[in-house]
Design an enzyme around this catalytic site. Structure first.
Site, short mmCIF file in Angstrom:
data_model
loop_
_atom_site.label_atom_id
_atom_site.label_comp_id
_atom_site.label_asym_id
_atom_site.label_seq_id
_atom_site.Cartn_x
_atom_site.Cartn_y
_atom_site.Cartn_z
N LYS A 1 5.51 -18.21 25.96
CA LYS A 1 6.15 -17.24 26.01
C LYS A 1 6.61 -16.90 27.19
CE LYS A 1 4.61 -15.36 21.52
NZ LYS A 1 5.71 -15.82 20.82
N ARG B 1 0.89 -1.07 0.26
CA ARG B 1 0.06 -0.07 0.04
C ARG B 1 0.69 1.40 0.01
NH1 ARG B 1 -5.36 -1.16 1.68
NH2 ARG B 1 -5.66 -3.28 2.66
N HIS C 1 3.03 -25.29 13.82
CA HIS C 1 4.48 -25.62 13.94
C HIS C 1 4.57 -26.83 14.85
CE1 HIS C 1 4.96 -21.79 12.57
NE2 HIS C 1 4.86 -21.02 13.83
N LYS D 1 1.39 -17.73 7.37
CA LYS D 1 0.66 -18.02 8.40
C LYS D 1 -0.15 -16.62 8.97
CE LYS D 1 1.53 -18.12 12.39
NZ LYS D 1 2.19 -18.12 13.79
N HIS E 1 7.34 -22.50 8.91
CA HIS E 1 8.92 -22.39 8.95
C HIS E 1 9.45 -23.20 9.86
CE1 HIS E 1 8.16 -19.78 12.63
NE2 HIS E 1 9.47 -19.84 12.79
N GLU F 1 9.71 -20.22 24.68
CA GLU F 1 10.28 -18.88 24.08
C GLU F 1 10.61 -17.86 25.29
OE1 GLU F 1 8.88 -17.40 20.17
OE2 GLU F 1 7.04 -18.29 21.34
N ASP G 1 -1.12 -20.06 17.90
CA ASP G 1 -0.02 -19.66 17.19
C ASP G 1 1.01 -20.38 16.99
OD1 ASP G 1 1.68 -16.73 16.33
OD2 ASP G 1 2.64 -17.11 18.37
N LYS H 1 13.28 -25.71 9.22
CA LYS H 1 14.36 -25.71 10.29
C LYS H 1 15.11 -27.11 9.87
CE LYS H 1 12.17 -23.30 13.91
NZ LYS H 1 12.79 -21.97 13.99
C1 BG6 Z 1 5.61 -17.42 14.88
C2 BG6 Z 1 4.71 -17.15 15.78
O1 BG6 Z 1 5.11 -18.21 13.76
O2 BG6 Z 1 6.67 -18.45 15.31
C3 BG6 Z 1 5.68 -16.43 17.01
O3 BG6 Z 1 3.81 -16.42 15.37
C4 BG6 Z 1 6.80 -17.16 17.40
O4 BG6 Z 1 4.53 -15.89 18.23
C5 BG6 Z 1 7.51 -17.73 16.14
O5 BG6 Z 1 7.55 -16.50 18.08
C6 BG6 Z 1 8.58 -18.80 16.83
O6 BG6 Z 1 9.39 -19.12 15.63
P1 BG6 Z 1 11.00 -19.50 16.01
O7 BG6 Z 1 11.60 -19.67 14.60
O8 BG6 Z 1 11.58 -18.38 16.74
O9 BG6 Z 1 10.94 -20.82 17.09
#
Ligand code: BG6
Length: 519
Positions: A337, A39, A237, A145, A175, A213, A232, A179
């Site tokens: 988290k 945008r 994941h 995502k 993602h 995290e 999330d 890894k």
């Molecule tokens: C993301 C989430 O998809 O993955 C985040 O939205 C999270 O909240 C992140 O922190 C974690 O990814 P990684 O690669 O740092 O483990």
């Protein structure tokens, strides 16, 4: 490649640096260009300057001219994703850039936008004829995502996308599948004859997965509050990681075969019944705390988070996979988290030996309490009671460690658990590509193995749906507070259902410390 959301955070942090790294390693096609779309009004020069700032100033051993050539292949087009007319203009610009760069009409669209723009963009592209593959050129769509907010919205999104793009053209990114250590699960399991016979209910007691995290919501409070840890991290994941751990060996290493096997795992997840949610799922939210590193704000004090929020920042689940291999083996998965460390690992806990020979004083020496063993010269080592385990450290300090029991030197037969390990850092080529780098390359070469298929996404949503529903309908299900910087709610230990068992406390580094193992 056309990146929608080109002025956004993901483009700056992951996509452009990932492409640059691929370019530097000679992995991008010679004829390649990026057209950023967003945008924000911006010239090509401004876009290049912004992206240049995202790349390290230091080009290392690569010539400066290479960096400039890479930046020269970036273009920008302002676009309002909701305006139908914008796609005609985009098409014209795309043709101009394609003929300048000589790309031959292959286009990879990347939706790095908020999900509300996924449908308008995909539909806009299709309406303007930009999804059509003509004259041998391909058109692919990478979708970021979150893919859906629940089962219904994920299904609806799949349906809409399928109206415009074939499933073959759609690449849903997760993602975690990019890894290295997650991919290595496949090689470890299927390129060694030693593990597979052990990878069953006969030998495995339980599977434990932790994705901890240290960070909080990092200024994403607005997004996160509408999501929570289950959506999330777990639905996407962590279930994908479980898919890799639990899948049957595919017949060959083609995308369809690998993805068929992971979908079978997702389809075999035993549904968590509404009445069981309170028992099998523990949710938590971090509260303000004072740690050695200073005061840490609670989740409800984060910007963008409502003061009365009941969104979970921690979730732990106990579940089963109903198939022959995994019958009776619980999977215990947690993520949160503001935990004490950033660490993601899978622990395969093998069963206890059926009969303990060591670490027990000979029967004729047992007189009363077992701890008299030490006094009698036969130390009762706590480690003797530990079962072997295989630890797959996904990040950081990527490694694999087998922990098993050995004899302590000297008199008697005292047992100690030791680690035998492999660290990625010990490989000759220690470069570990970022997950995005790997996945971008796969998108360019047309390998969808590490991308989630429509049925996989829906199956994973189907599994978490009853939990979301129960939380929504029964606010009485506790949301446990846990101090920021702690390992989450104590209640999560109840998922083990066996006295003396609990979550392993991962050491910051798996190998240097020898791993601090808690039963
Ligand atoms: C993301 C989430 O998809 O993955 C985040 O939205 C999270 O909240 C992140 O922190 C974690 O990814 P990684 O690669 O740092 O483990």
């Amino acid at each position: 490649m056309v990146i929608f959301g080109a002025s956004g955070d993901l483009t700056v942090r992951k996509l452009i640096p990932g492409l640059y790294e691929l370019y530097g390693r000679g992995l991008l096609p010679d004829r390649f260009a990026v057209l950023g779309a967003g945008r924000t009004a911006m010239s090509d020069e401004k876009f290049r300057a912004t992206m240049a700032a995202a790349l390290a100033e230091d080009t290392g051993d690569r010539p400066r001219a290479d960096r400039d050539r890479f930046l020269g292949a970036l273009y920008y087009q302002q676009l309002d994703p909701t305006a139908a007319a914008a796609y005609g203009t985009l098409g014209e610009r795309l043709s101009a850039v394609a003929s300048e760069a000589g790309t031959g009409g292959n286009v990879l669209y990347y939706l790095a936008t908020p999900p509300s723009s996924f449908e308008p963009i995909a539909g806009g592209l299709a309406a303007a004829g930009l999804a059509e593959e003509r004259g041998g050129a391909w058109r692919r769509l990478i979708v970021e995502k979150p893919f859906g907010y629940d089962l219904q919205s994920a299904r609806a999104l799949n349906e809409r996308l399928h109206a415009w793009f074939g499933e073959r053209q759609i690449y849903r990114i997760d993602h975690y599948l990019g890894k290295e250590t997650v991919q290595n699960v496949l090689v470890l399991r299927f390129a060694n004859e030693v593990w597979e016979p052990l990878w069953t209910r006969a030998t495995i007691d339980r599977v434990e997965v932790t994705a901890a995290e240290q960070v909080g919501v990092e200024g994403r409070g607005g997004y996160y509050d509408g999501s929570g840890a289950l959506r999330d991290m777990f639905q996407n994941h962590l279930l994908q990681v479980v898919g890799m751990i639990a899948m049957e060996p595919p017949a060959h290493f083609r995308p369809s075969a690998v993805r068929n096997e992971t979908v079978k795992v997702f389809d075999s997840l035993r549904p968590i019944l509404p009445a069981q949610v309170a028992e099998d799922v523990v949710r938590g939210q971090y509260t303000g705390s004072l740690t050695t590193e200073g005061a840490m704000a609670g989740y409800r004090e984060e910007p963008g988070v409502p003061a009365g929020s009941r969104t979970e920042t921690y979730v732990a689940l106990r579940f089963h996979i109903d198939n022959r291999r995994w019958a009776g083996v619980p999977f215990l998965v947690r993520t949160g988290k503001r935990l004490p460390a950033r660490v993601t690992e899978v622990v395969i806990h093998f069963k206890q030996v059926p009969h303990h020979l060591f670490g027990m004083p000979p029967a004729d020496l047992i007189s009363g309490a077992l701890d008299t063993g030490a006094a009698s010269g036969h130390a009762v080592s706590a480690a003797a009671a530990e079962a072997s385990k295989l630890i797959i450290r996904i990040q950081p300090d990527e490694a694999i460690q087998l922990r098993c029991n050995v004899k302590l030197p000297g008199a008697g037969f005292d047992v100690q658990q030791v680690g035998m390990d492999f660290r990625y850092a010990d490989l000759a080529d220690t470069y570990l590509p970022d997950a995005y780098e790997r996945l971008l390359l796969d998108g360019i070469t047309g390998d969808a193995t590490l991308y989630a298929r429509a049925d996989a996404i829906e199956s994973c949503w189907e599994f978490v749906q009853p939990v979301l529903k129960a939380w929504r309908e029964h606010p009485g299900i506790p949301l446990h507070g846990y101090p920021a910087g702690s390992w989450g709610p104590a209640a999560a230990a109840s998922l083990f259902r066996r006295p003396g068992y609990g979550w392993r406390t991962p050491a910051p580094s798996l190998i240097d410390t020898g791993g601090h193992v808690v039963m």
